[in-house]
Design a protein around this motif. Structure first.
Motif, short mmCIF file in Angstrom:
data_model
loop_
_atom_site.label_atom_id
_atom_site.label_comp_id
_atom_site.label_asym_id
_atom_site.label_seq_id
_atom_site.Cartn_x
_atom_site.Cartn_y
_atom_site.Cartn_z
N UNK A 1 2.94 2.97 -0.96
CA UNK A 1 2.44 4.30 -0.62
C UNK A 1 0.99 4.21 -0.15
N UNK A 2 0.76 4.71 1.05
CA UNK A 2 -0.58 4.59 1.64
C UNK A 2 -1.51 5.74 1.27
N UNK A 3 -0.97 6.81 0.67
CA UNK A 3 -1.79 7.98 0.36
C UNK A 3 -2.53 7.75 -0.95
N UNK A 4 -3.86 7.81 -0.95
CA UNK A 4 -4.62 7.57 -2.19
C UNK A 4 -4.33 8.62 -3.25
N UNK A 427 -2.84 20.24 -1.75
CA UNK A 427 -1.68 20.49 -0.89
C UNK A 427 -1.53 19.41 0.16
N UNK A 428 -2.63 19.05 0.80
CA UNK A 428 -2.58 18.01 1.83
C UNK A 428 -2.14 16.67 1.26
N UNK A 429 -2.66 16.32 0.09
CA UNK A 429 -2.24 15.07 -0.55
C UNK A 429 -0.73 15.08 -0.81
N UNK A 430 -0.23 16.20 -1.34
CA UNK A 430 1.20 16.29 -1.64
C UNK A 430 2.05 16.21 -0.37
N UNK A 431 1.64 16.91 0.67
CA UNK A 431 2.41 16.90 1.92
C UNK A 431 2.38 15.53 2.57
N UNK A 432 1.25 14.85 2.50
CA UNK A 432 1.16 13.50 3.08
C UNK A 432 2.09 12.53 2.35
N UNK A 433 2.14 12.64 1.02
CA UNK A 433 3.05 11.80 0.24
C UNK A 433 4.50 12.10 0.62
N UNK A 434 4.84 13.37 0.65
CA UNK A 434 6.21 13.76 0.96
C UNK A 434 6.61 13.30 2.36
N UNK A 435 5.75 13.51 3.33
CA UNK A 435 6.06 13.10 4.69
C UNK A 435 6.31 11.61 4.79
N UNK A 436 5.46 10.82 4.16
CA UNK A 436 5.62 9.37 4.22
C UNK A 436 6.96 8.95 3.62
N UNK A 437 7.35 9.57 2.53
CA UNK A 437 8.63 9.25 1.89
C UNK A 437 9.79 9.66 2.79
N UNK A 438 9.71 10.86 3.38
CA UNK A 438 10.79 11.33 4.26
C UNK A 438 10.98 10.37 5.43
N UNK A 439 9.88 9.97 6.05
CA UNK A 439 9.97 9.05 7.19
C UNK A 439 10.59 7.71 6.77
N UNK A 440 10.13 7.18 5.65
CA UNK A 440 10.63 5.88 5.21
C UNK A 440 12.11 5.95 4.82
N UNK A 441 12.50 6.98 4.11
CA UNK A 441 13.90 7.08 3.66
C UNK A 441 14.82 7.41 4.83
N UNK A 442 14.33 8.15 5.81
CA UNK A 442 15.16 8.48 6.97
C UNK A 442 15.45 7.26 7.82
N UNK A 443 14.58 6.28 7.73
CA UNK A 443 14.75 5.06 8.53
C UNK A 443 15.78 4.11 7.93
N UNK A 444 16.21 4.36 6.71
CA UNK A 444 17.13 3.42 6.05
C UNK A 444 18.57 3.64 6.47
#
Length: 444
Positions: A1-4, A427-444
């Motif tokens: 996870x890249x989001x601090x 909110x931005x931290x949460x959305x950034x985490x969620x987006x990164x997970x969605x992108x990664x899981x969608x690629x599988x």
């Protein structure tokens, strides 16, 4: 996870050892019929975060299913509860009344739609509010049939199960159900034949009512202005108003179930306002109490007064401590202009998440109003619901410090219900985490 981690703070594996120990106790003593969405156990909460028993801090995007809109353990709510519980814990309003029950009813009359005299009854839960709304509608109209929407969720009592669409887990094995409930299509722009033409969808729903039961037998039509468990479905403009107009033209009461969408969550005090609907009766709960259990039916005074004394109410309804909490919560909504804050949250979320619809073939739609946001997932290259992907995403979000819920008849929607006091940074931290997970899981 890249989001601090800033608002989040993860100090153990998820779940940590103390949560694991509590999980064993949970399985030993709590009925298996009680659902459990998260593998962690809360110890404390503040604002937009929840800290578990192992010291892990999560960003809360569930708000206890839209309950803690004014924030977890809002200091003003905590103080109001502490002060009231030292004065009065319970009398039963019908036995020995008290002032803050009346004050809550005054606030409900002030903020609910409609420029006419209104009265309320206070109860304990959303399902109880819906049950009482149906009782009141039947008493006032002298009719028995109740029309509900496809994909609706109204509760888990016998009557509200009958009014709810989804069988598993809410209805399976619990019949027989209450009779005289009729179901018609709800506007679902992504999937129905009417798309953005809400007026046409309303006309079709009204025609089905006439076919199934006939308006002369219908006491009430009830609809969630944004369907909650059904998938955070926002009906096309003109659908709710068309349905309400049909009801009023035919002596049928229109009930707006605002239990999840109400009290600022949608960016307005009540979500039915988006379509200009003024309901005859409105059911509220969840955010009304600021974290304490309270619910209400509010409506036109002549309708509410049609019930004989003692016909509605209950032992704990409008408990003085819950009333104190509700008054503090509503004051926060007023003072902090939480409808505007919810609208801002929606704008931030849309800017972050809506591009995913074009970027990923697994994201069919990002929809909602204000801080009530749904993301619907499909299998690549199709419109087939993708429950499996949602399961993978939510399994990862808890591991990365987010508390998130799902919904939808097919379990393929992620719903976001942040507290309305969440900061932009959280909110931005949460959305950034969620987006990164969605992108990664969608690629599988």
């Amino acid at each position: 996870m890249s989001v601090p981690q800033v608002a989040r703070k993860l100090v153990t594996a998820i779940p940590g050892p103390k949560s694991q120990a509590l999980e064993e106790e949970h399985h030993k003593y709590v009925s298996a019929g009680v659902g459990q969405g998260m593998p962690v156990f809360a110890e404390s909460a503040s604002g937009a975060t929840i800290t578990d028993v192992d010291g892990n801090r999560f960003i809360d995007l569930a708000s206890g299913i839209a309950v803690t809109g004014v924030g977890n353990c809002a200091p003003e709510v905590v103080k109001a509860v502490q002060d009231e519980v030292a004065k009065l814990t319970h009398t039963n309003f019908a036995t020995t009344p008290y002032a803050n029950y009346i004050e809550v009813c005054k606030k409900l009359a002030e903020h609910t739609p409609g420029d006419f005299p209104k009265k309320s009854v206070l109860v304990n839960s959303g399902a109880e509010a819906v049950e009482n709304a149906v009782k009141i509608a039947r008493k006032y109209t002298g009719r028995s049939a109740v029309v509900v929407m496809e994909n609706a969720f109204h509760g888990r009592t016998n009557l509200t199960m009958a009014m709810t669409t989804k069988s598993m887990p809410y209805k399976r094995g619990f019949g027989a159900f209450a009779p005289d409930i009729y179901r018609v299509p709800f506007s679902y722009p992504l999937r129905d034949e009417f798309g953005a033409d809400g007026a046409a969808a309303a006309k079709a729903a009204a025609a089905k009512i006439e076919l199934l039961v006939g308006h002369e037998n219908v006491a009430a039509v009830i609809a969630e202005p944004i369907q909650g468990e059904g998938g955070f479905i926002v009906p096309a403009p003109g659908f709710l108003s068309g349905l309400a107009d049909w009801a009023h033209d035919n002596g049928v009461l229109y009930i707006s179930d605002e239990i999840q969408a109400g009290f600022c969550r949608s960016g307005k005090w009540f979500a039915c306002e988006y379509d200009g609907v003024v309901p005859d009766l409105i059911t509220t709960a969840k955010a009304l109490g600021g974290g304490m259990p309270i619910a209400a039916v509010t409506g036109r005074a002549e309708i509410m007064d049609s019930v004989q004394p003692g016909g509605i109410g209950g032992t704990y309804g409008g408990n003085p401590v819950s009333c104190a909490s509700a008054l503090a919560a509503v004051k926060l909504m007023e003072d902090k202009d939480l409808p505007a804050r919810a609208a801002h949250i929606g704008e931030v979320a849309d800017a972050s998440l809506k591009p995913l619809v074009d970027e990923l073939d697994t994201v069919a739609e990002v929809r909602g109003h204000g801080a009530m946001i749904g993301i619907e997932f499909v299998k690549p290259g199709s419109s087939e619901p993708n429950k499996e992907l949602v399961g993978r995403i939510t399994k990862r979000t808890i591991q990365e410090g987010l508390i998130i819920l799902t919904c939808g008849i097919n379990g393929n929607v992620i719903r976001l219900l942040p507290t309305l006091t969440i900061t932009d940074e959280e909110l931005t931290e949460a959305l950034d985490v969620l987006k990164e997970i969605i992108v990664e899981e969608s690629a599988k």
